[in-house]
Design a protein around this motif. Structure first.
Motif, PDB file in Angstrom:
ATOM      1  N   LEU A 124       0.455  -1.357  -0.155  1.00 20.15           N
ATOM      2  CA  LEU A 124      -0.113  -0.246   0.375  1.00 20.15           C
ATOM      3  C   LEU A 124       1.186   1.671   0.593  1.00 20.15           C
ATOM      4  CD1 LEU A 124      -2.282  -1.199   3.119  1.00 20.15           C
ATOM      5  CD2 LEU A 124      -2.633  -0.848   0.346  1.00 20.15           C
ATOM      6  N   VAL A 125       0.358   2.056  -0.794  1.00 20.61           N
ATOM      7  CA  VAL A 125       0.974   3.663  -0.798  1.00 20.61           C
ATOM      8  C   VAL A 125       0.741   4.317   0.619  1.00 20.61           C
ATOM      9  CG1 VAL A 125       1.508   5.853  -2.101  1.00 20.61           C
ATOM     10  CG2 VAL A 125       2.189   2.709  -3.211  1.00 20.61           C
ATOM     11  N   LYS A 126       0.835   4.826   1.690  1.00 20.83           N
ATOM     12  CA  LYS A 126       0.255   5.977   2.298  1.00 20.83           C
ATOM     13  C   LYS A 126       1.022   7.436   2.002  1.00 20.83           C
ATOM     14  CE  LYS A 126      -1.109   1.773   4.750  1.00 20.83           C
ATOM     15  NZ  LYS A 126      -1.476   1.876   6.289  1.00 20.83           N
ATOM     16  N   VAL A 127      -0.213   8.106   1.990  1.00 26.03           N
ATOM     17  CA  VAL A 127       0.899   9.737   1.571  1.00 26.03           C
ATOM     18  C   VAL A 127      -0.317  10.410   2.714  1.00 26.03           C
ATOM     19  CG1 VAL A 127       1.132  11.859   0.146  1.00 26.03           C
ATOM     20  CG2 VAL A 127       1.212   9.208  -0.366  1.00 26.03           C
ATOM     21  N   SER A 128       0.744  11.344   3.686  1.00 26.30           N
ATOM     22  CA  SER A 128       0.030  12.584   4.118  1.00 26.30           C
ATOM     23  C   SER A 128      -0.085  13.687   4.308  1.00 26.30           C
ATOM     24  CB  SER A 128      -0.810  12.092   5.945  1.00 26.30           C
ATOM     25  OG  SER A 128       0.744  11.911   6.036  1.00 26.30           O
ATOM     26  N   ALA A 129      -0.065  14.725   4.238  1.00 25.83           N
ATOM     27  CA  ALA A 129       0.550  16.268   3.811  1.00 25.83           C
ATOM     28  C   ALA A 129      -0.298  16.732   5.198  1.00 25.83           C
ATOM     29  CB  ALA A 129       0.426  16.565   3.048  1.00 25.83           C
ATOM     30  N   LEU A 150      -4.372  10.312   1.997  1.00 24.19           N
ATOM     31  CA  LEU A 150      -4.138   8.961   0.907  1.00 24.19           C
ATOM     32  C   LEU A 150      -4.159   7.841   0.882  1.00 24.19           C
ATOM     33  CD1 LEU A 150      -6.649   8.919  -1.156  1.00 24.19           C
ATOM     34  CD2 LEU A 150      -5.053   9.745  -2.736  1.00 24.19           C
ATOM     35  N   VAL A 151      -4.494   6.970   0.822  1.00 21.73           N
ATOM     36  CA  VAL A 151      -4.031   5.188   0.793  1.00 21.73           C
ATOM     37  C   VAL A 151      -4.526   4.602  -0.252  1.00 21.73           C
ATOM     38  CG1 VAL A 151      -5.896   4.247   2.052  1.00 21.73           C
ATOM     39  CG2 VAL A 151      -3.617   3.347   1.828  1.00 21.73           C
ATOM     40  N   ALA A 152      -3.527   3.990  -0.940  1.00 24.21           N
ATOM     41  CA  ALA A 152      -3.564   3.341  -2.341  1.00 24.21           C
ATOM     42  C   ALA A 152      -2.736   1.803  -3.056  1.00 24.21           C
ATOM     43  CB  ALA A 152      -3.492   4.315  -3.601  1.00 24.21           C
ATOM     44  N   ARG A 153      -3.511   1.000  -3.848  1.00 27.09           N
ATOM     45  CA  ARG A 153      -3.250   0.100  -4.090  1.00 27.09           C
ATOM     46  C   ARG A 153      -1.800   0.430  -4.949  1.00 27.09           C
ATOM     47  NH1 ARG A 153      -5.984  -5.250  -5.789  1.00 27.09           N
ATOM     48  NH2 ARG A 153      -4.912  -6.296  -5.989  1.00 27.09           N
TER      49      ARG A 153
END
Length: 159
Positions: A124-129, A150-153
């Motif tokens: 999973l790709v987890k991105v936060s700002a 946001l989290v995405a596969r």
């Protein structure tokens, strides 16, 4: 009998409009300033959300590479994309990027999406700002921290 002399109401209330305006002006100014700064903060929130989305889309399709520093290089590339997408309004330290397996952890303040544990080999790709925002009302100031997550596969796992 003496005749009653009538005066016009405008002469009796001379200057009252100016006094009422002086009372209402600070409230009106506070309202306009609040609407203006609230609009700017909302625009910044939309920009922050779009930057995180752009970085996540970039991250899910970016090849990981091989070697010992492949993950950190990948995270640096995605972080750079998020900062660039925000027109450099974000500092790299304000962006969190993680490439993880669905273990139930809360990396970058994000949990795993429902059903992610059914595919334990898919990353999973987890991105936060985060970004601070100031809302000003005439004599009152409110500081808030805006967050986009946001989290995405990770698409590269599917072959």
């Amino acid at each position: 009998m003496t005749p009653v002399r009538w005066t016009r109401p405008a002469q009796q209330e001379r200057g009252a409009v100016l006094v009422e305006f002086a009372f209402v002006l600070p409230l009106l100014f506070a309202l306009v300033l609040g609407i203006f700064t609230g609009g700017l903060a909302y625009t910044d929130k939309i920009s922050l959300t779009e930057s995180v989305r752009e970085g996540t889309r970039f991250g899910v399709s970016l090849p990981l590479g091989t070697g010992a520093g492949a993950v950190s290089t990948w995270e640096g590339s995605v972080r750079s994309r998020v900062v660039t997408a925000s027109d450099n309004n974000l500092a790299p330290a304000d962006v969190c990027i993680k490439l993880v397996l669905p273990t139930g952890g809360t990396d970058c303040g994000l949990g795993d999406p429902p059903g992610a544990s059914n595919e334990p080999a898919i990353r999973l790709v987890k991105v936060s700002a985060t970004k601070p925002a100031d809302l000003n009302f005439f004599l009152f100031r409110m500081n808030r921290v805006m967050t986009a997550k946001l989290v995405a596969r990770f698409e590269r796992d599917t072959g």
